[in-house]
Design a protein around this motif. Structure first.
Motif, mmCIF file in Angstrom:
data_model
loop_
_atom_site.group_PDB
_atom_site.id
_atom_site.type_symbol
_atom_site.label_atom_id
_atom_site.label_comp_id
_atom_site.label_asym_id
_atom_site.label_seq_id
_atom_site.Cartn_x
_atom_site.Cartn_y
_atom_site.Cartn_z
ATOM 1 N N CYS A 249 0.815 -1.225 0.000
ATOM 2 C CA CYS A 249 0.000 0.000 0.000
ATOM 3 C C CYS A 249 0.845 1.270 0.000
ATOM 4 C CB CYS A 249 -0.920 0.031 1.226
ATOM 5 S SG CYS A 249 -2.011 -1.388 1.395
ATOM 6 N N LEU A 250 2.156 1.144 0.237
ATOM 7 C CA LEU A 250 2.980 2.337 0.423
ATOM 8 C C LEU A 250 3.007 3.235 -0.809
ATOM 9 C CD1 LEU A 250 6.063 1.110 2.498
ATOM 10 C CD2 LEU A 250 4.205 2.615 3.219
ATOM 11 N N SER A 251 3.146 2.637 -1.998
ATOM 12 C CA SER A 251 3.195 3.434 -3.224
ATOM 13 C C SER A 251 1.903 4.216 -3.412
ATOM 14 C CB SER A 251 3.439 2.530 -4.438
ATOM 15 O OG SER A 251 4.654 1.845 -4.320
ATOM 16 N N HIS A 252 0.780 3.538 -3.218
ATOM 17 C CA HIS A 252 -0.521 4.200 -3.372
ATOM 18 C C HIS A 252 -0.699 5.302 -2.344
ATOM 19 C CE1 HIS A 252 -4.919 4.608 -2.673
ATOM 20 N NE2 HIS A 252 -4.937 4.611 -3.994
ATOM 21 N N LEU A 253 -0.288 5.067 -1.101
ATOM 22 C CA LEU A 253 -0.402 6.085 -0.058
ATOM 23 C C LEU A 253 0.448 7.311 -0.378
ATOM 24 C CD1 LEU A 253 -0.389 4.003 3.259
ATOM 25 C CD2 LEU A 253 -2.185 5.550 2.467
ATOM 26 N N ALA A 254 1.663 7.093 -0.875
ATOM 27 C CA ALA A 254 2.550 8.215 -1.202
ATOM 28 C C ALA A 254 1.971 9.068 -2.324
ATOM 29 C CB ALA A 254 3.933 7.682 -1.594
ATOM 30 N N VAL A 255 1.464 8.422 -3.371
ATOM 31 C CA VAL A 255 0.860 9.152 -4.489
ATOM 32 C C VAL A 255 -0.388 9.902 -4.033
ATOM 33 C CG1 VAL A 255 -0.319 8.853 -6.703
ATOM 34 C CG2 VAL A 255 1.811 7.644 -6.270
ATOM 35 N N THR A 256 -1.207 9.270 -3.194
ATOM 36 C CA THR A 256 -2.428 9.911 -2.697
ATOM 37 C C THR A 256 -2.106 11.158 -1.880
ATOM 38 O OG1 THR A 256 -3.564 7.774 -2.637
ATOM 39 C CG2 THR A 256 -4.509 9.547 -1.325
ATOM 40 N N LEU A 257 -1.107 11.068 -1.006
ATOM 41 C CA LEU A 257 -0.730 12.226 -0.184
ATOM 42 C C LEU A 257 -0.204 13.365 -1.046
ATOM 43 C CD1 LEU A 257 0.979 10.439 2.858
ATOM 44 C CD2 LEU A 257 -1.242 11.605 2.816
ATOM 45 N N LEU A 258 0.609 13.049 -2.049
ATOM 46 C CA LEU A 258 1.119 14.077 -2.956
ATOM 47 C C LEU A 258 -0.021 14.759 -3.708
ATOM 48 C CD1 LEU A 258 4.299 12.457 -4.561
ATOM 49 C CD2 LEU A 258 4.218 14.591 -3.281
ATOM 50 N N HIS A 259 -0.913 13.969 -4.250
ATOM 51 C CA HIS A 259 -2.003 14.509 -5.067
ATOM 52 C C HIS A 259 -2.958 15.352 -4.238
ATOM 53 C CE1 HIS A 259 -4.713 14.638 -8.510
ATOM 54 N NE2 HIS A 259 -5.706 14.342 -7.686
ATOM 55 N N TYR A 260 -3.396 14.813 -3.117
ATOM 56 C CA TYR A 260 -4.396 15.506 -2.307
ATOM 57 C C TYR A 260 -3.815 16.683 -1.535
ATOM 58 C CZ TYR A 260 -8.413 12.552 -3.121
ATOM 59 O OH TYR A 260 -9.484 11.937 -3.703
ATOM 60 N N GLY A 261 -2.527 16.614 -1.198
ATOM 61 C CA GLY A 261 -1.915 17.735 -0.477
ATOM 62 C C GLY A 261 -1.971 19.026 -1.277
ATOM 63 N N CYS A 262 -1.523 18.970 -2.533
ATOM 64 C CA CYS A 262 -1.526 20.160 -3.391
ATOM 65 C C CYS A 262 -2.942 20.564 -3.795
ATOM 66 C CB CYS A 262 -0.685 19.913 -4.636
ATOM 67 S SG CYS A 262 1.076 19.659 -4.315
ATOM 68 N N ALA A 263 -3.766 19.598 -4.177
ATOM 69 C CA ALA A 263 -5.123 19.905 -4.650
ATOM 70 C C ALA A 263 -5.963 20.541 -3.553
ATOM 71 C CB ALA A 263 -5.792 18.635 -5.159
ATOM 72 N N THR A 264 -5.848 20.046 -2.326
ATOM 73 C CA THR A 264 -6.619 20.603 -1.217
ATOM 74 C C THR A 264 -6.195 22.035 -0.926
ATOM 75 O OG1 THR A 264 -6.839 18.403 -0.241
ATOM 76 C CG2 THR A 264 -7.262 20.281 1.199
ATOM 77 N N PHE A 265 -4.883 22.294 -0.984
ATOM 78 C CA PHE A 265 -4.384 23.644 -0.712
ATOM 79 C C PHE A 265 -4.912 24.646 -1.733
ATOM 80 C CE2 PHE A 265 -1.336 27.062 -1.338
ATOM 81 C CZ PHE A 265 -1.149 27.521 -0.040
ATOM 82 N N ILE A 266 -5.014 24.250 -2.997
ATOM 83 C CA ILE A 266 -5.396 25.185 -4.048
ATOM 84 C C ILE A 266 -6.899 25.397 -4.112
ATOM 85 C CG2 ILE A 266 -5.425 25.533 -6.561
ATOM 86 C CD1 ILE A 266 -2.748 24.165 -6.717
ATOM 87 N N TYR A 267 -7.682 24.332 -3.987
ATOM 88 C CA TYR A 267 -9.100 24.424 -4.331
ATOM 89 C C TYR A 267 -10.057 24.485 -3.140
ATOM 90 C CZ TYR A 267 -7.234 23.268 -8.870
ATOM 91 O OH TYR A 267 -6.497 23.282 -10.027
ATOM 92 N N ILE A 268 -9.681 23.997 -2.000
ATOM 93 C CA ILE A 268 -10.596 24.020 -0.855
ATOM 94 C C ILE A 268 -10.190 25.162 0.071
ATOM 95 C CG2 ILE A 268 -11.600 22.684 1.040
ATOM 96 C CD1 ILE A 268 -11.020 20.181 -0.449
ATOM 97 N N ARG A 269 -10.586 26.364 -0.289
ATOM 98 C CA ARG A 269 -10.310 27.553 0.512
ATOM 99 C C ARG A 269 -11.134 28.703 -0.040
ATOM 100 N NH1 ARG A 269 -4.556 29.438 -2.098
ATOM 101 N NH2 ARG A 269 -5.430 29.759 -4.151
ATOM 102 N N PRO A 270 -11.359 29.766 0.753
ATOM 103 C CA PRO A 270 -12.159 30.905 0.287
ATOM 104 C C PRO A 270 -11.401 31.763 -0.720
ATOM 105 C CG PRO A 270 -11.332 31.315 2.498
ATOM 106 C CD PRO A 270 -11.005 29.877 2.176
ATOM 107 N N LYS A 271 -12.168 32.486 -1.534
ATOM 108 C CA LYS A 271 -11.579 33.349 -2.555
ATOM 109 C C LYS A 271 -10.720 34.452 -1.950
ATOM 110 C CE LYS A 271 -13.035 36.329 -6.410
ATOM 111 N NZ LYS A 271 -14.196 36.891 -7.116
ATOM 112 N N SER A 272 -11.059 34.885 -0.727
ATOM 113 C CA SER A 272 -10.334 35.986 -0.088
ATOM 114 C C SER A 272 -8.874 35.641 0.189
ATOM 115 C CB SER A 272 -11.025 36.383 1.223
ATOM 116 O OG SER A 272 -11.111 35.249 2.082
ATOM 117 N N SER A 273 -8.559 34.351 0.303
ATOM 118 C CA SER A 273 -7.181 33.940 0.578
ATOM 119 C C SER A 273 -6.371 33.695 -0.691
ATOM 120 C CB SER A 273 -7.176 32.674 1.443
ATOM 121 O OG SER A 273 -7.771 31.601 0.746
#
Length: 322
Positions: A249-273
């Motif tokens: 599971c390690l490879s899948h976990l590493a890819v998931t953390l990379l993908h979701y880390g950046c995507a969450t930072f960019i898209y799940i936040r208010p426009k004011s930030s």
């Protein structure tokens, strides 16, 4: 609510002839040659790595489900980088920024969101594959049949395509004001939303809905799969067996953390930030470094991938000798 001093237009009537200016990295004029060379090398290595994994898996006659999903992931990453990176390289060559048409911007946004969403759904399908392999090993071959894998792959693509189409239509139906200058190297959703004339939170609702469907829903499915996997691992008495099961599971976990880390930072936040400079840095990681890391992670951690790559290189050497 219209904003004063803005160049508002009717998107429906002028959309076909409207152009946007992608500013890219215009504030880094002295570094643009160095950045161009770095991005070009990273882009070529990313294409080569994902293409090598894709071809290796396609040429393998017997493909287990995880390799089938990995092949689809590599294909997504190939398309993903081709949608964004060439325009980013062009923005480094043209000092004043590169132009993109209204339809071109909408198409780029749609493809970017659709491919990113398909990757989220695909990571959820891969987590289900790991769940069945560890929690129901005796039924694995029957459950993860070729037909189910094909249906999951098709559902991932069509579902992401539909959500991306709705989001793109909602974004480009908004009244756009200010100048047509997008302070980014591609038509990302937050960057285009920043041009909207409306001062309320209404423009953010389509992005919020898409984030729930493309990010939160697959993440919850992945989380549920790994909770079940963790419970199953606790019942394995042998530490060697537990470590062997977890290593798959390690490879899948590493890819998931990379993908979701950046995507969450960019898209799940208010426009004011919204911060153009910060977003461009994160997007660089998201669109250049992350796709480069995927082939490295899977080729280093996955024994099946390493074996297929060795066989492919061996066949190539034999063909050269003959």
């Amino acid at each position: 609510m219209p904003c004063e001093g803005c160049m508002e237009r009717d998107n429906m009537s002028t959309g076909a002839t409207m152009d946007f200016l992608l500013l890219g990295f215009s504030e880094l004029l002295r570094l643009r040659i160095l950045l161009f060379l770095i991005f070009l090398v990273v882009h070529l290595v990313t294409l080569a790595g994902n293409m090598m994994i894709f071809m290796a898996v396609v040429m393998e006659p017997s493909r287990p489900p995880m390799l089938f999903f990995l092949c689809q992931l590599s294909a997504i990453e190939l398309c993903y980088t081709l949608v964004v990176v060439p325009k980013a390289l062009l923005s480094l060559v043209v000092v004043e920024g590169s132009t993109i048409s209204f339809l071109g911007c909408a198409a780029q946004m749609h493809l970017f969101v659709a491919l990113g969403g398909a990757e989220c759904f695909l990571l959820a399908a891969m987590s289900y594959d790991r769940y069945v392999a560890i929690c129901q090993p005796l039924r694995y071959a029957a459950v993860m049949s070729e037909g189910l894998c094909l249906r999951l792959a098709l559902a991932c693509g069509l579902g992401a395509f539909a959500v991306a189409l709705g989001l793109t239509a909602a974004v480009f139906s908004l009244p756009l004001c200010r100048s047509r200058r997008i302070n980014h190297f591609f038509c990302d959703v937050p960057a285009v939303l920043h041009l909207a004339c409306m001062q309320s939170y209404t423009p953010e609702l389509p992005l919020l809905a898409a984030s729930v469907l493309l990010l939160l829903l697959p993440f919850l499915l992945i989380l549920a799969s790994y909770v079940c996997i963790a419970v199953a691992l606790l019942h394995i008495t042998s530490s060697v067996g537990r470590g062997k099961a977890f290593s798959t599971c390690l490879s899948h976990l590493a890819v998931t953390l990379l993908h979701y880390g950046c995507a969450t930072f960019i898209y799940i936040r208010p426009k004011s930030s919204y911060s153009p400079a910060r977003d461009k840095v994160v997007s660089l990681v998201y669109t250049n470094i992350t796709p480069l890391m995927y082939p490295l992670i899977y080729s280093l951690r996955n024994k099946e991938v390493r074996g297929i790559l060795r066989k492919m290189l061996r066949r190539k050497k034999i063909a050269q000798v003959n």
